[in-house]
Design a protein around this motif. Structure first.
Motif, short mmCIF file in Angstrom:
data_model
loop_
_atom_site.label_atom_id
_atom_site.label_comp_id
_atom_site.label_asym_id
_atom_site.label_seq_id
_atom_site.Cartn_x
_atom_site.Cartn_y
_atom_site.Cartn_z
N ILE A 95 0.74 -1.07 0.22
CA ILE A 95 0.46 0.16 -0.02
C ILE A 95 1.10 0.93 0.18
O ILE A 95 1.72 0.84 0.54
CB ILE A 95 -1.12 0.24 1.17
CG1 ILE A 95 -2.02 -1.34 0.80
CG2 ILE A 95 -1.95 1.10 1.07
CD1 ILE A 95 -2.53 -1.41 0.55
N PRO A 96 1.07 2.04 -0.68
CA PRO A 96 1.41 3.35 -1.00
C PRO A 96 0.88 4.23 0.44
O PRO A 96 -0.13 3.93 1.15
CB PRO A 96 1.60 4.06 -2.16
CG PRO A 96 0.34 3.21 -3.08
CD PRO A 96 -0.28 2.17 -2.35
N PHE A 97 2.40 5.01 1.02
CA PHE A 97 1.97 5.53 2.30
C PHE A 97 1.23 6.69 1.57
O PHE A 97 2.30 7.36 1.18
CB PHE A 97 3.78 5.86 2.34
CG PHE A 97 3.58 6.54 3.79
CD1 PHE A 97 3.31 5.66 5.50
CD2 PHE A 97 3.77 7.83 4.14
CE1 PHE A 97 2.97 7.02 6.68
CE2 PHE A 97 4.19 8.55 5.35
CZ PHE A 97 3.81 7.95 6.17
N VAL A 98 0.44 7.28 2.34
CA VAL A 98 0.06 8.34 2.75
C VAL A 98 -0.54 9.09 3.64
O VAL A 98 -1.40 8.15 4.73
CB VAL A 98 -1.24 8.42 1.67
CG1 VAL A 98 -1.83 9.75 1.40
CG2 VAL A 98 -1.17 8.12 0.43
N PRO A 99 0.41 9.98 4.10
CA PRO A 99 0.14 10.10 5.64
C PRO A 99 -1.00 10.53 5.92
O PRO A 99 -2.85 11.45 5.32
CB PRO A 99 0.67 11.26 5.66
CG PRO A 99 1.30 11.77 4.54
CD PRO A 99 1.08 10.99 3.81
N GLY A 100 -1.82 9.74 7.13
CA GLY A 100 -3.11 9.95 7.73
C GLY A 100 -4.04 8.50 6.97
O GLY A 100 -5.43 8.97 7.66
N GLU A 101 -3.76 8.18 5.58
CA GLU A 101 -4.77 7.44 4.97
C GLU A 101 -3.72 6.07 5.34
O GLU A 101 -4.90 5.08 4.60
CB GLU A 101 -4.99 7.64 4.12
CG GLU A 101 -5.31 9.35 3.63
CD GLU A 101 -7.21 9.00 4.08
OE1 GLU A 101 -7.45 8.20 3.44
OE2 GLU A 101 -8.19 10.03 4.55
N TYR A 102 -2.70 5.73 5.79
CA TYR A 102 -2.13 4.69 5.49
C TYR A 102 -2.28 3.02 6.03
O TYR A 102 -3.06 3.29 7.15
CB TYR A 102 -0.49 4.47 5.86
CG TYR A 102 0.13 3.52 5.84
CD1 TYR A 102 0.44 2.84 4.66
CD2 TYR A 102 0.68 2.43 6.88
CE1 TYR A 102 1.02 2.34 4.38
CE2 TYR A 102 1.68 1.53 6.61
CZ TYR A 102 1.67 1.40 5.16
OH TYR A 102 2.22 0.28 4.82
N TYR A 103 -2.49 2.44 5.57
CA TYR A 103 -3.75 0.77 6.40
C TYR A 103 -2.58 -0.50 5.05
O TYR A 103 -1.71 -0.04 4.78
CB TYR A 103 -4.71 1.30 5.82
CG TYR A 103 -4.83 0.51 4.58
CD1 TYR A 103 -5.15 -0.52 3.65
CD2 TYR A 103 -5.52 2.02 3.69
CE1 TYR A 103 -5.46 -0.44 2.92
CE2 TYR A 103 -5.88 1.63 2.53
CZ TYR A 103 -5.88 0.43 2.59
OH TYR A 103 -5.96 0.05 0.38
N ASN A 104 -2.94 -1.54 6.63
CA ASN A 104 -1.67 -2.41 6.15
C ASN A 104 -2.96 -3.66 5.81
O ASN A 104 -2.68 -4.84 5.33
CB ASN A 104 -0.50 -2.70 6.82
CG ASN A 104 -0.52 -2.98 7.87
OD1 ASN A 104 -1.85 -2.92 8.66
ND2 ASN A 104 0.04 -2.74 8.66
N TYR A 105 -4.31 -3.61 6.35
CA TYR A 105 -5.09 -4.56 5.96
C TYR A 105 -5.93 -3.99 5.41
O TYR A 105 -6.31 -3.22 6.06
CB TYR A 105 -5.14 -5.10 7.81
CG TYR A 105 -4.19 -6.27 8.37
CD1 TYR A 105 -4.95 -7.37 7.83
CD2 TYR A 105 -3.11 -6.22 9.13
CE1 TYR A 105 -3.90 -8.52 8.44
CE2 TYR A 105 -2.68 -6.49 9.28
CZ TYR A 105 -2.76 -7.99 9.11
OH TYR A 105 -2.13 -9.41 9.57
N GLU A 106 -6.80 -4.48 4.80
CA GLU A 106 -8.05 -4.29 3.96
C GLU A 106 -9.33 -5.17 3.67
O GLU A 106 -8.91 -6.47 3.61
CB GLU A 106 -7.91 -3.91 2.72
CG GLU A 106 -7.03 -4.80 1.75
CD GLU A 106 -6.70 -4.17 0.71
OE1 GLU A 106 -7.17 -3.40 -0.18
OE2 GLU A 106 -6.45 -5.06 -0.70
N SER A 107 -10.32 -4.49 3.51
CA SER A 107 -11.27 -5.62 3.52
C SER A 107 -12.23 -5.06 1.63
O SER A 107 -12.45 -3.50 1.45
CB SER A 107 -12.18 -5.88 4.19
OG SER A 107 -12.98 -4.71 4.79
N ALA A 108 -13.20 -5.97 1.22
CA ALA A 108 -13.94 -4.88 0.63
C ALA A 108 -15.54 -4.65 1.31
O ALA A 108 -16.45 -4.29 0.12
CB ALA A 108 -14.15 -6.41 -0.40
#
Length: 282
Positions: A95-108
């Motif tokens: 996941i590209p690093f975006v300040p305030g929006e960064y995450y490493n787990y996602e769902s649909a």
């Protein structure tokens, strides 16, 4: 001749003073206790957005630079209400690093705007067995009635007066006001970040002002967040801890996480936002 004697006496006293100071100096070695790292979770349920989560490990104050991630965890979010679901989340390392929006787990799974549900989070670290749990629920979004610029005659600077409706006149509610100023290069600068209880109001309208940071022609972004009480306490204690780090005489503050079994935040988050051009009106 007397002048040379006086200078010589002063130098002698200074030399003796330095020697005395050196005799009072002592190097002390302090053994710091071993720091036990904990898992840290950050998950905000925002209407109209997919559910994402950041899972990392805490590190010691003098530890290595960088934020260690936790790739091998079983993460599940359960919703009970109008749109019930059981949603496992998948780890993503790219996941590209975006300040305030960064995450490493996602769902649909998406959070629906008017979904008045309760949400339950479970995070289990397969390597350590550590389990983090959290609970949150739907929060009604606030609505901004008006953002008014009021100018000071002495230097032509202005503050912004934001007026909005309390989301529930019969309950104690918590809010966060973030005011940003657009700079010449196109970036935004946060000039105010205020957390407060919505108990001072006229009728059902709450009014809160910014600082005098604006002039005619400036562009501002004003955002009002409706906060859960646990998240409000988290933000307040986080501010106190950060201030304590800058003040050696301040009392230490324990940050109040909104989750159990670890550190971090799991909360529903709603807001209203206005972009305004600051104008002087006669």
């Amino acid at each position: 001749m007397n002048a040379f004697k006086i200078v010589g006496l002063v130098l002698s006293i200074a030399a003796l003073s330095l020697t005395a100071c050196e005799n009072f100096q002592k190097n002390i070695e302090v053994d710091l206790p071993n720091y036990e790292s904990e898992n840290v979770v950050e998950c905000y349920l925002r209407p109209g957005r997919r559910i994402t989560l950041l899972l990392t490990k805490s590190s010691a104050y003098f530890g290595e630079v960088g934020i260690p991630q936790v790739p091998d965890a079983e993460v599940t979010i359960v919703a009970k209400g109008e749109n019930s679901f059981v949603e496992p989340m998948r780890y993503r390392s790219n996941i590209p690093f975006v300040p305030g929006e960064y995450y490493n787990y996602e769902s649909a799974q998406w959070v629906y705007p008017d979904d008045r549900s309760q949400y339950f989070l479970t995070v289990k670290d397969r390597r350590t067995g550590q389990v983090i749990t959290g609970t949150t629920e739907y929060l009604a979004p606030p609505y901004i009635d008006e953002v008014e610029a009021r100018f000071r005659e002495s230097d032509s600077t202005a503050f912004l007066l934001t007026k909005f409706q309390d989301v529930d006149a019969y309950e104690r509610n918590y809010y966060r006001l973030v005011v940003k100023k657009r700079l010449a290069g196109g970036n935004d600068k946060i000039v105010n970040d205020i957390k407060f209880e919505g108990n001072l109001k006229t009728g059902n309208q709450i009014t809160i002002g910014s600082s005098y940071d604006f002039k005619h022609g400036d562009e501002a972004t004003v955002t009002i967040y409706h906060l859960s009480k646990p998240y409000y306490e988290f933000l307040r204690t986080m501010d106190a801890a950060q201030q304590g780090n800058r003040n050696p005489f301040a009392q230490p503050t324990t940050v109040r996480s909104t989750v159990e079994g670890g550190l971090g935040v799991f909360t529903f988050l709603t807001y209203d936002e206005r972009i305004v051009e600051v104008k002087f009106k006669k």
